[in-house]
Design a protein around this motif. Structure first.
Motif, PDB file in Angstrom:
ATOM      1  N   VAL A  66     -17.886  -6.690 -25.949  1.00 22.79           N
ATOM      2  CA  VAL A  66     -16.624  -7.127 -25.351  1.00 22.79           C
ATOM      3  C   VAL A  66     -16.861  -7.827 -24.018  1.00 22.79           C
ATOM      4  O   VAL A  66     -16.345  -8.929 -23.781  1.00 22.79           O
ATOM      5  CB  VAL A  66     -15.654  -5.935 -25.186  1.00 22.79           C
ATOM      6  N   SER A  67     -17.639  -7.214 -23.126  1.00 21.31           N
ATOM      7  CA  SER A  67     -17.797  -7.791 -21.780  1.00 21.31           C
ATOM      8  C   SER A  67     -18.641  -9.055 -21.789  1.00 21.31           C
ATOM      9  O   SER A  67     -18.216 -10.090 -21.272  1.00 21.31           O
ATOM     10  CB  SER A  67     -18.380  -6.759 -20.812  1.00 21.31           C
ATOM     11  N   LYS A  72     -16.941 -12.726 -20.720  1.00 21.48           N
ATOM     12  CA  LYS A  72     -17.662 -13.617 -19.810  1.00 21.48           C
ATOM     13  C   LYS A  72     -17.528 -15.090 -20.209  1.00 21.48           C
ATOM     14  O   LYS A  72     -17.228 -15.925 -19.358  1.00 21.48           O
ATOM     15  CB  LYS A  72     -19.136 -13.220 -19.704  1.00 21.48           C
ATOM     16  N   PRO A  73     -17.708 -15.440 -21.485  1.00 17.88           N
ATOM     17  CA  PRO A  73     -17.539 -16.849 -21.849  1.00 17.88           C
ATOM     18  C   PRO A  73     -16.110 -17.360 -21.633  1.00 17.88           C
ATOM     19  O   PRO A  73     -15.908 -18.523 -21.303  1.00 17.88           O
ATOM     20  CB  PRO A  73     -17.905 -16.893 -23.338  1.00 17.88           C
ATOM     21  N   ARG A  77     -16.037 -17.103 -14.458  1.00 14.49           N
ATOM     22  CA  ARG A  77     -15.776 -16.953 -13.025  1.00 14.49           C
ATOM     23  C   ARG A  77     -17.083 -17.054 -12.244  1.00 14.49           C
ATOM     24  O   ARG A  77     -18.061 -16.390 -12.585  1.00 14.49           O
ATOM     25  CB  ARG A  77     -15.138 -15.595 -12.763  1.00 14.49           C
ATOM     26  N   PRO A  78     -17.121 -17.861 -11.189  1.00 17.34           N
ATOM     27  CA  PRO A  78     -18.352 -17.940 -10.394  1.00 17.34           C
ATOM     28  C   PRO A  78     -18.631 -16.639  -9.640  1.00 17.34           C
ATOM     29  O   PRO A  78     -17.716 -15.859  -9.368  1.00 17.34           O
ATOM     30  CB  PRO A  78     -18.087 -19.088  -9.411  1.00 17.34           C
ATOM     31  N   ARG A  79     -19.904 -16.400  -9.332  1.00 17.34           N
ATOM     32  CA  ARG A  79     -20.309 -15.224  -8.557  1.00 17.34           C
ATOM     33  C   ARG A  79     -19.780 -15.362  -7.131  1.00 17.34           C
ATOM     34  O   ARG A  79     -19.431 -16.454  -6.692  1.00 17.34           O
ATOM     35  CB  ARG A  79     -21.838 -15.110  -8.526  1.00 17.34           C
ATOM     36  N   SER A  97     -21.198 -15.806 -15.930  1.00 19.66           N
ATOM     37  CA  SER A  97     -19.898 -15.530 -15.332  1.00 19.66           C
ATOM     38  C   SER A  97     -19.895 -14.172 -14.637  1.00 19.66           C
ATOM     39  O   SER A  97     -20.507 -13.216 -15.099  1.00 19.66           O
ATOM     40  CB  SER A  97     -18.824 -15.536 -16.426  1.00 19.66           C
ATOM     41  N   SER A  98     -19.185 -14.111 -13.540  1.00 18.57           N
ATOM     42  CA  SER A  98     -19.089 -12.875 -12.770  1.00 18.57           C
ATOM     43  C   SER A  98     -18.157 -11.864 -13.434  1.00 18.57           C
ATOM     44  O   SER A  98     -18.346 -10.659 -13.279  1.00 18.57           O
ATOM     45  CB  SER A  98     -18.575 -13.213 -11.368  1.00 18.57           C
TER      46      SER A  98
END
Length: 177
Positions: A66-67, A72-73, A77-79, A97-98
């Protein structure tokens, strides 16, 4: 709020504690820690240990799917910006992705799934799970909201893993129309 909490976590943890957090987080990478705990439970804990370890690893698999496989895709989200992190650990973080924290999702999933089979093991596993969550923010790899989302995914994965046998029985026991 994410910015404020990230900056505080990255700057207020004493160096020796930050190093200890990193050691636990490194052990949790690639689910090494959770596989090791499962092996110990299987060898030392008998049937109860095998049940707790198996439930934990099943929940980790669901949480990772899931995560890392779905969220993530989609989020991309940028770090946190490197300028927010006043130490060199920020250079050693992934490019993915963050959102959400896959490490936190796996750690919480293992602890929460093992707890019903063996509450003491679940409580003991909650300690490194919390350490992993704190370290992900402290190192600059994640925002606090990424870690919170990872924890929710981990809890959901543990719930799903625990309920899925009953759900499957219910689906397969229905009479055909």
């Amino acid at each position: 709020m994410d910015q404020k909490l990230t900056r505080q976590a990255a700057s207020r943890v004493p160096r020796p504690l930050a190093q200890a957090l990193s050691v636990v987080e490194e052990a949790a990478q690639g689910t090494k820690l959770w596989c090791g705990v499962t092996a110990a439970l299987a060898c030392l804990g008998g049937r109860r240990g095998r049940r707790a370890g198996t439930a934990g690893l099943a929940a980790v698999a669901v949480a990772q799917l899931v995560s890392n496989g779905m969220c993530k895709p989609l989020a991309d989200r940028p770090r946190p910006p490197k300028g927010w992190i006043p130490h060199d650990e920020v250079e050693d973080r992934p490019d993915s992705s963050s959102f959400p924290s896959g490490h936190t999702a796996a750690a919480v999933a293992f602890a929460a799934a093992a707890a019903p089979a063996w509450p003491l093991v679940g409580a003991l596993c909650a300690v490194p799970a919390a350490v992993v969550a704190v370290e992900r923010v402290q190192s600059g790899a994640h925002y606090p909201s990424d870690v919170a989302a990872g924890a929710v995914i981990g809890l959901g994965a543990a719930w799903f893993t625990r309920r899925s046998p009953r759900l499957l029985r219910r689906c397969t026991s229905r009479p055909s129309p």
